[in-house]
Design a protein around this motif. Sequence first.
Motif, mmCIF file in Angstrom:
data_model
loop_
_atom_site.group_PDB
_atom_site.id
_atom_site.type_symbol
_atom_site.label_atom_id
_atom_site.label_comp_id
_atom_site.label_asym_id
_atom_site.label_seq_id
_atom_site.Cartn_x
_atom_site.Cartn_y
_atom_site.Cartn_z
ATOM 1 N N GLU A 468 0.831 -1.205 0.000
ATOM 2 C CA GLU A 468 0.000 0.000 0.000
ATOM 3 C C GLU A 468 0.865 1.256 0.000
ATOM 4 O O GLU A 468 0.613 2.215 -0.733
ATOM 5 N N ALA A 469 1.928 1.261 0.837
ATOM 6 C CA ALA A 469 2.807 2.422 0.939
ATOM 7 C C ALA A 469 3.625 2.609 -0.343
ATOM 8 O O ALA A 469 3.805 3.744 -0.818
ATOM 9 N N ILE A 470 4.101 1.513 -0.910
ATOM 10 C CA ILE A 470 4.896 1.616 -2.148
ATOM 11 C C ILE A 470 4.046 2.194 -3.262
ATOM 12 O O ILE A 470 4.474 3.073 -4.018
ATOM 13 N N ARG A 471 2.801 1.711 -3.374
ATOM 14 C CA ARG A 471 1.935 2.196 -4.446
ATOM 15 C C ARG A 471 1.602 3.667 -4.253
ATOM 16 O O ARG A 471 1.550 4.436 -5.209
ATOM 17 N N LEU A 472 1.383 4.071 -3.009
ATOM 18 C CA LEU A 472 1.101 5.481 -2.740
ATOM 19 C C LEU A 472 2.292 6.340 -3.149
ATOM 20 O O LEU A 472 2.130 7.382 -3.791
ATOM 21 N N LYS A 473 3.497 5.898 -2.797
ATOM 22 C CA LYS A 473 4.687 6.675 -3.153
ATOM 23 C C LYS A 473 4.834 6.754 -4.669
ATOM 24 O O LYS A 473 5.168 7.803 -5.230
ATOM 25 N N ALA A 474 4.558 5.641 -5.345
ATOM 26 C CA ALA A 474 4.641 5.635 -6.809
ATOM 27 C C ALA A 474 3.663 6.645 -7.398
ATOM 28 O O ALA A 474 4.007 7.400 -8.325
ATOM 29 N N ALA A 488 9.978 2.908 -11.151
ATOM 30 C CA ALA A 488 10.871 2.082 -10.328
ATOM 31 C C ALA A 488 10.152 1.579 -9.092
ATOM 32 O O ALA A 488 10.330 0.423 -8.681
ATOM 33 N N GLU A 489 9.329 2.429 -8.471
ATOM 34 C CA GLU A 489 8.545 1.983 -7.307
ATOM 35 C C GLU A 489 7.565 0.889 -7.711
ATOM 36 O O GLU A 489 7.370 -0.090 -6.989
ATOM 37 N N MET A 490 6.952 1.036 -8.897
ATOM 38 C CA MET A 490 6.024 0.004 -9.360
ATOM 39 C C MET A 490 6.762 -1.306 -9.628
ATOM 40 O O MET A 490 6.218 -2.401 -9.395
ATOM 41 N N ASP A 491 8.022 -1.199 -10.087
ATOM 42 C CA ASP A 491 8.824 -2.425 -10.269
ATOM 43 C C ASP A 491 8.963 -3.181 -8.962
ATOM 44 O O ASP A 491 8.881 -4.408 -8.920
ATOM 45 N N LYS A 492 9.169 -2.444 -7.864
ATOM 46 C CA LYS A 492 9.287 -3.097 -6.556
ATOM 47 C C LYS A 492 8.014 -3.873 -6.224
ATOM 48 O O LYS A 492 8.068 -4.997 -5.709
ATOM 49 N N LEU A 493 6.882 -3.266 -6.512
ATOM 50 C CA LEU A 493 5.613 -3.934 -6.228
ATOM 51 C C LEU A 493 5.444 -5.191 -7.079
ATOM 52 O O LEU A 493 5.012 -6.242 -6.598
ATOM 53 N N ILE A 494 5.778 -5.042 -8.357
ATOM 54 C CA ILE A 494 5.570 -6.172 -9.272
ATOM 55 C C ILE A 494 6.503 -7.325 -8.933
ATOM 56 O O ILE A 494 6.141 -8.509 -9.067
ATOM 57 N N GLN A 495 7.718 -6.994 -8.451
ATOM 58 C CA GLN A 495 8.638 -8.065 -8.031
ATOM 59 C C GLN A 495 8.053 -8.857 -6.873
ATOM 60 O O GLN A 495 8.224 -10.067 -6.776
ATOM 61 N N LYS A 496 7.319 -8.159 -5.981
ATOM 62 C CA LYS A 496 6.679 -8.850 -4.853
ATOM 63 C C LYS A 496 5.425 -9.596 -5.299
ATOM 64 O O LYS A 496 5.009 -10.560 -4.661
ATOM 65 N N ASN A 497 4.790 -9.113 -6.392
ATOM 66 C CA ASN A 497 3.527 -9.703 -6.859
ATOM 67 C C ASN A 497 3.605 -9.895 -8.385
ATOM 68 O O ASN A 497 2.924 -9.211 -9.150
ATOM 69 N N PRO A 498 4.451 -10.818 -8.856
ATOM 70 C CA PRO A 498 4.692 -10.947 -10.314
ATOM 71 C C PRO A 498 3.461 -11.368 -11.096
ATOM 72 O O PRO A 498 3.403 -11.161 -12.304
ATOM 73 N N ASP A 499 2.457 -11.942 -10.451
ATOM 74 C CA ASP A 499 1.280 -12.401 -11.175
ATOM 75 C C ASP A 499 0.107 -11.415 -11.116
ATOM 76 O O ASP A 499 -0.969 -11.722 -11.629
ATOM 77 N N ASP A 500 0.329 -10.269 -10.486
ATOM 78 C CA ASP A 500 -0.754 -9.282 -10.363
ATOM 79 C C ASP A 500 -0.831 -8.468 -11.643
ATOM 80 O O ASP A 500 -0.049 -7.543 -11.877
#
Length: 998
Positions: A468-474, A488-500
């Motif tokens: 939630e915090a990463i997406r808000l910052k992005a 780059a922030e969205m990349d961090k999220l996608i690495q944690k959730n590659p199938d989202d």
Amino acid sequence: MISVLLPLRFKAFAPVGLLSISSLLLWPNQEILKPPQLGPIEEAIWSEFIEQPAPDYRGAQEAFFEKADALPGDNLPASFYAAWAEALAGSGNLSEAVSRYDQAIQLDSETKWMPQRQAMFRIFNYDLSNQALQIGQEILINNPDFHYLREHLMWALLTDKNMRRTGQAAAMQALELFPQRSQYHWGLAYFYYQTKRFEDALESYKKAGELSLNDNAGLFIETALTEMQLGFTDQAIVTANRGLVLDPEYLNRQIANSFYALEYNGDAVPEDLPDYSQLALILDPDNFYAHFAQLLSAREEGNLERMGQLVERLWETGHRENKRFLEIALEHYGEKEDTQTILELCNLLVDQEPDNTTYRFTRARASAAQNQFERAIADMEEIASLHANLPIPFTKEALVFFANLLLQVQRYDEAGDRFEEAAIYTGIREISLSLQAARAYGAGQQFEKALEVFEGMESSVLYTPQPEAIRLKANLLFQKGNFPAALAEMDKLIQKNPDDLYLQLAQAYMAFEGLGRESASPYIEALETKSPELFKATYNEGIRLAQENQFENAIIFMAYTIMLEPEAAEPYYERALLHAKLGEYTKAFNDFERASALQPDNLDVAYALAQTYGMSREYAKMASTLDPLVEANPQVPELWISRGQAYINLKDWARTIRDLEKGLELAPDNTNAIRMLTEAYVQRGDIEGALPHATRLAELDASQYQVHFQAYQQYLEQGKLQDALAMITICSLLQPNSPEAWNFRAMLHAELKQIDAYNAAMDELIRLFPVVQNWMAKGFTNLNQENFGQSVSDFSAAIDIEPDNSTAYSLRSLGYFYLFNLPKAQADNQKALDLNPSEYWGHFYAGLFLLGQKDFAGAARAFRQQIDVEEANANFYTYIYGAYCAKIASDPLLASTFINRLIPRVEGEGDLAFEMNDMKSAIFELITGQGEPSALVDCLGAAPEEELIAWKVTSNFVLALYHLAEGNQDQASRYTVNIAADPRNASFFEYPVAHLWF
């Protein structure tokens, strides 16, 4: 009836709850004992303050205190403290007197009279220590007829629940010695009452009354209480009223003393309080303090149901002043979560204590619950101001509450500040609150501040990046324009959730919006490879969210759809509709234009664009957009009706009627079209044309009356009287037998000075309800509108229904007066005075009638009678005309009476002073001998032609009266001619009088 009780600010000498002592056993100053062998200091004080015809015990008490404070205690003798104790007792301060005797006895333990005096004071102050009781008994053995001490000792024992039996024995013993002493029968009656032996109590109370010659209010009240307990309610009322004749405040005073014990001393509910309040309510069912007494008893007993009933009864009957009641009511309604009543209570409490932050905070919460966010914020800001000296003026919870209020009114920057204060309140950052601060800053476009909050969070050892915090910052980085960092922030999220898939979709959209389609193509291609049906999925998701009224989220998914397929018209069209619903009309127009360019023949798109112009109040553009659509599709009723809607808002009634009638040919039951068509006819003034459409509308939709009535109220509040009149006129057509509609319609016609329409509406109302009040209202309005002949007819109709209505005669008299029919005016006015001698204006107009007949002596007496009836309402004219008439009638004493009564009301803080203007000042100075007529003539010459007409008339009239009083008839006639020559002044009462002089 029991009079209203004022809150007591003192503690009664006698113990509260005692049935009779407070009115019978006061400390007798004459019993003060001068100690033997006084030293020089105390002798001087005693001589100066106490040995006087009117002893000043308080002065002596203060003098002793000053000496004791100035001199070392070891150098003061026992006699000093003994004399000081007696002075204290003389002022009623028995507790302190006992303490001073303690000091005296410590210095001299051999002198026997000092412990005896101290024991007496203890007993008089209802202190039942063993030593005091023992000494008191010894004194009575040696002095059996020392009744004052014996009575106090008896009452002290009786009012102590643990010693009550001993008190009974003391009363019985006293009666054996002194059977004719009323107080001892009274004491025994009290014992019987408290032990619920009511028949024995009644017998003893009656005996006490006989011996005291029935001259004590307390005896009557307590006898009434006993009769009440025995069920003799009627007799109790008679007995209690006999007591209240002697002391009207006795019962209220007992209740007040009990309040003091309960609320200020922290004592339990006095045992007699419920009985007193019950008797008070029998005598006066509306007695607030009696109800409040029962409320306090129920609260003390924990009887919440009874307490709630009493709170609601007192609140509903309009009690709004007693602060303690308001606080208890606030507790009750707080438990019920009745925010409207809580708000009203807090308003009253804040009015009493503007600096009480607890009341303000409670009011802020109630205001927020009522969606009155600005008002809640004002209270929170006031709390901050009151606590400005504190580092943080709020608790953490209050800061969060304040922040959420600020969000509601879109004060995002301030909301972020409050959230951030709350986040670091304890010194250890609370991440969830920091995220709320960042969101608030972001909503207010304060991206730098939002990202600073992230810096603070990321430096905290407690911070663990959450999706939630990463997406808000992005999102914040994206809105700031730092697209690479956002991706780059969205990349961090996608690495944690590659199938989202939706996270990847959001990242692609960021690239598309921020860097353009070419840069976003790799992201889009990867998505379409993973999900070939993604376009359809995002479009359907947007439709689903729109159907659930999640418009902002639906717009996001339509934006995703447009990104995936920029040449499809449907997502532009759907997004345009969503923007329009959110009031974002510029964005809606852009999307409609794009959709129309992609599908130029799509009727739905063009029609929706026209509707959006309507929603944005651009009615001319709405009509021009619809013109080609109507021409190309003449069989579509919605197009005709929509263009009619545009024209009605442009107030083009002819085109409105043309288009709506065409639409109704195609769709005859369209209630929206019928409603607008009815309004167009009404606004055009064609009521007959509106009637069939209103009738049809009522048949199709019975709720239309309420819809139009609410519209009437809204227009009225906005000051749009003509529109309000149209709405209430339609109401009268929808429900022709509704007195409400005709009444309000008539009122608006009167407000707009449409007197003929007003009379027609009132005639219809009177047809429905031919009551005197409606005739009176009609007559009064016609009188104010200077339609005097009609007003006379109206008041005559009222008199036919109610022959004894003095007000109707008085007002009809005024109508006749302005029609210059003096005999009928005078007869009606006299009839009004015969029916109601205190008819204030009747005496004034009687004076005017007599003035018109040049009966100056009679006129002066009538004006004097007006003042005698109700001087508070006497106006400037009354004094001026009365004084001049008295002068003309050669009655200088009466003239001076008028003048002397007028002067303080004008020159002081009187209610006439604020009305002063140049002309009025000149008149005032002329009649009081401080000015000349030339000053008033100058004022007349300087007054603008169209201003101060009423005062110009009055000034001419006063000058005429002045010259009559001086015996100059010719000069007087000159000024009356000035009045009579100007028909604009026909509504002012000087004009008819001047007219009658000719």
